[in-house]
Enzyme design. Structure first.
Site, short mmCIF file in Angstrom:
data_model
loop_
_atom_site.label_atom_id
_atom_site.label_comp_id
_atom_site.label_asym_id
_atom_site.label_seq_id
_atom_site.Cartn_x
_atom_site.Cartn_y
_atom_site.Cartn_z
N SER A 291 45.61 12.88 18.40
CA SER A 291 46.79 13.68 18.12
C SER A 291 47.01 14.64 19.28
CB SER A 291 46.55 14.48 16.84
OG SER A 291 47.43 15.58 16.76
N TYR B 138 40.44 19.17 12.13
CA TYR B 138 41.23 18.01 12.58
C TYR B 138 41.26 17.94 14.10
CZ TYR B 138 45.54 15.14 12.86
OH TYR B 138 46.48 14.17 13.13
N LYS C 234 39.83 15.02 16.48
CA LYS C 234 40.73 14.27 17.36
C LYS C 234 40.29 14.34 18.82
CE LYS C 234 43.66 12.48 14.45
NZ LYS C 234 43.40 11.07 14.03
N1 LIG Z 1 52.22 11.17 11.54
C1 LIG Z 1 52.07 11.83 12.67
O1 LIG Z 1 53.03 12.37 13.27
C2 LIG Z 1 50.71 11.94 13.30
C3 LIG Z 1 50.55 12.83 14.37
C4 LIG Z 1 49.31 12.89 15.01
C5 LIG Z 1 48.28 12.07 14.59
N2 LIG Z 1 48.46 11.23 13.53
C6 LIG Z 1 47.34 10.39 13.11
O2 LIG Z 1 47.79 9.08 12.83
C7 LIG Z 1 47.00 8.52 11.78
C8 LIG Z 1 47.88 8.03 10.64
O3 LIG Z 1 48.57 9.11 10.08
P1 LIG Z 1 49.78 8.94 9.04
O4 LIG Z 1 50.74 9.99 9.40
O5 LIG Z 1 50.21 7.51 8.96
O6 LIG Z 1 49.03 9.38 7.68
P2 LIG Z 1 49.12 8.80 6.18
O7 LIG Z 1 48.56 9.86 5.31
O8 LIG Z 1 50.50 8.29 5.89
O9 LIG Z 1 48.13 7.55 6.19
C9 LIG Z 1 46.75 7.68 6.34
C10 LIG Z 1 46.07 6.59 5.53
O10 LIG Z 1 44.64 6.67 5.75
C11 LIG Z 1 44.02 6.36 4.51
N3 LIG Z 1 42.65 6.89 4.50
C12 LIG Z 1 42.29 8.19 4.40
N4 LIG Z 1 40.95 8.31 4.37
C13 LIG Z 1 40.44 7.05 4.48
C14 LIG Z 1 39.11 6.53 4.54
N5 LIG Z 1 38.04 7.33 4.47
N6 LIG Z 1 38.96 5.19 4.67
C15 LIG Z 1 40.04 4.37 4.74
N7 LIG Z 1 41.31 4.82 4.66
C16 LIG Z 1 41.51 6.14 4.55
C17 LIG Z 1 44.90 7.01 3.47
O11 LIG Z 1 44.69 6.46 2.16
C18 LIG Z 1 46.30 6.73 4.02
O12 LIG Z 1 46.87 5.57 3.47
C19 LIG Z 1 46.01 9.61 11.36
O13 LIG Z 1 44.78 9.41 12.05
C20 LIG Z 1 46.68 10.86 11.83
O14 LIG Z 1 45.75 11.91 12.07
C21 LIG Z 1 49.65 11.17 12.88
#
Ligand SMILES: NC(=O)c1ccc[n+]([C@@H]2O[C@H](COP(=O)([O-])OP(=O)(O)OC[C@H]3O[C@@H](n4cnc5c(N)ncnc54)[C@H](O)[C@@H]3O)[C@@H](O)[C@H]2O)c1
Length: 304
Positions: free
Chosen positions: A152, A164, A168
């Site tokens: 991130s 977090y 990251k």
């Molecule tokens: N959305 C953004 O703008 C953004 C920004 C920076 C980083 N990220 C990163 O991208 C990734 C995806 O984020 P997102 O926004 O799609 O989130 P989201 O919450 O929509 O999806 C995350 C998924 O991970 C699953 N999960 C959580 N713990 C788990 C575990 N222990 N084992 C297996 N599955 C597990 C959850 O059930 C969920 O379906 C994450 O790593 C997040 O930190 C997202």
């Protein structure tokens, strides 16, 4: 369907929702057989259910693709192993792993509890290790493969998510270590820092200047998993993807140095350091005032 990943076997963690789901669907649409891992938890990691991973498998099958669900928790060694074993047992190989699974437990550092720190670091950082660990052993033997971690922009630091942010940052170092350690075996490792509209980003209290859709992120991941990226020897990189923008992050390096004649003392450093080595100002610090103002009015500007 395209054929960017024809014949490939790819495992995606956190593939039940958000970005992971988009990656799984896109990989399948490009010809990959996909292991869909998701523990099916809330944003804070609570209340697991296997239905989330199974629903994405059904979506892929309905579109004519092939997929298998694994509803395990990737923060355990057994869970990470099962993701990779399922690929090998079901489809005979593993060509790429994409570690997207993540949770949030937001708290200022001075109030953060062990129960807020441990699961966040375990899900992101250990959850990347467990899958990389199992996959890299197979990839080393087959002399090919791609490891992708999810980081991130917050790896630069975060006001209210030190857990977090630390996880990251750790993922970037793990990815670079994998890139170094596996280069001679033909295995690449890269990190993606997405900005996309999901349930997770909907909770960010400040306006994100640049944000896109999970599908934008999925397109980059498909490319990184493909021969086209392998042909460019892309490894040890961190890419941001935010809607129409893709950016590459700099490799860490020393910025300025100075040498003492004889040994350092605190007094000599006090005289010498400010004018010679100095500081490298934090870009995040200069953005803090605007972020704090947005957080104060409680807006959730990134919700769909
Ligand atoms: N959305 C953004 O703008 C953004 C920004 C920076 C980083 N990220 C990163 O991208 C990734 C995806 O984020 P997102 O926004 O799609 O989130 P989201 O919450 O929509 O999806 C995350 C998924 O991970 C699953 N999960 C959580 N713990 C788990 C575990 N222990 N084992 C297996 N599955 C597990 C959850 O059930 C969920 O379906 C994450 O790593 C997040 O930190 C997202």
């Amino acid at each position: 369907m395209g054929n960017f990943l024809a014949g490939r076997v790819v495992a995606v963690t956190g593939a039940g929702r958000g970005i992971g789901r988009a990656v799984a669907l896109a990989a399948a649409a490009e010809g990959a057989k996909v292991v869909v891992n998701d523990y099916g938890v809330a944003v804070d990691g609570a209340s697991p259910t296997s239905e989330v991973a199974e629903a994405v498998v059904k979506e892929i099958e309905a579109a004519g693709g092939r997929a298998v669900a694994v509803a395990d928790d990737v923060s355990t060694m057994a869970g990470g192993r099962r993701v990779v074993e399922t690929a090998v047992e079901t489809y005979g190989r593993i060509d790429g792993v994409v570690c997207v699974a993540g949770i949030l437990r937001e708290r200022m550092l001075f109030n953060m509890t062990e129960e807020e720190w441990d699961p966040v670091v375990a899900t992101h950082l250990k959850g990347t290790f467990t899958v990389f660990r199992a996959a890299s052993a197979v990839m080393r033997e087959q002399r090919s493969g791609t490891l992708i971690g999810f980081t991130s922009g917050n790896h630069q630091g975060s006001v209210s998510q030190p857990n977090y942010s630390a996880a990251k940052g750790g993922i970037i170092s793990l990815v670079r270590s994998a890139a170094l350690g596996l280069h001679k075996y033909g295995v690449t490792a890269n990190a993606v820092a997405p900005v996309a509209r999901t349930r997770m980003s909907a909770g960010v209290p400040m306006a994100l200047a640049e944000i896109g859709e999970p599908e934008d992120v999925a397109a980059l991941v498909v490319y990184l998993l493909s021969d086209r990226a392998a042909g460019q020897d892309i490894t040890g990189q961190v890419y941001t993807v935010a809607g129409p923008k893709i950016a590459v992050w700099a490799q860490p390096r020393e910025l300025r140095s100075a040498y003492a004649e004889g040994s350092w003392t605190p007094e000599r450093i006090a005289e010498f350091l400010p004018g010679s080595v100095g500081v490298d100002p934090m870009p995040m610090l200069s953005r803090l005032a605007a972020m704090e103002a947005a957080a104060r009015d409680g807006a959730r500007p990134n919700a769909r």
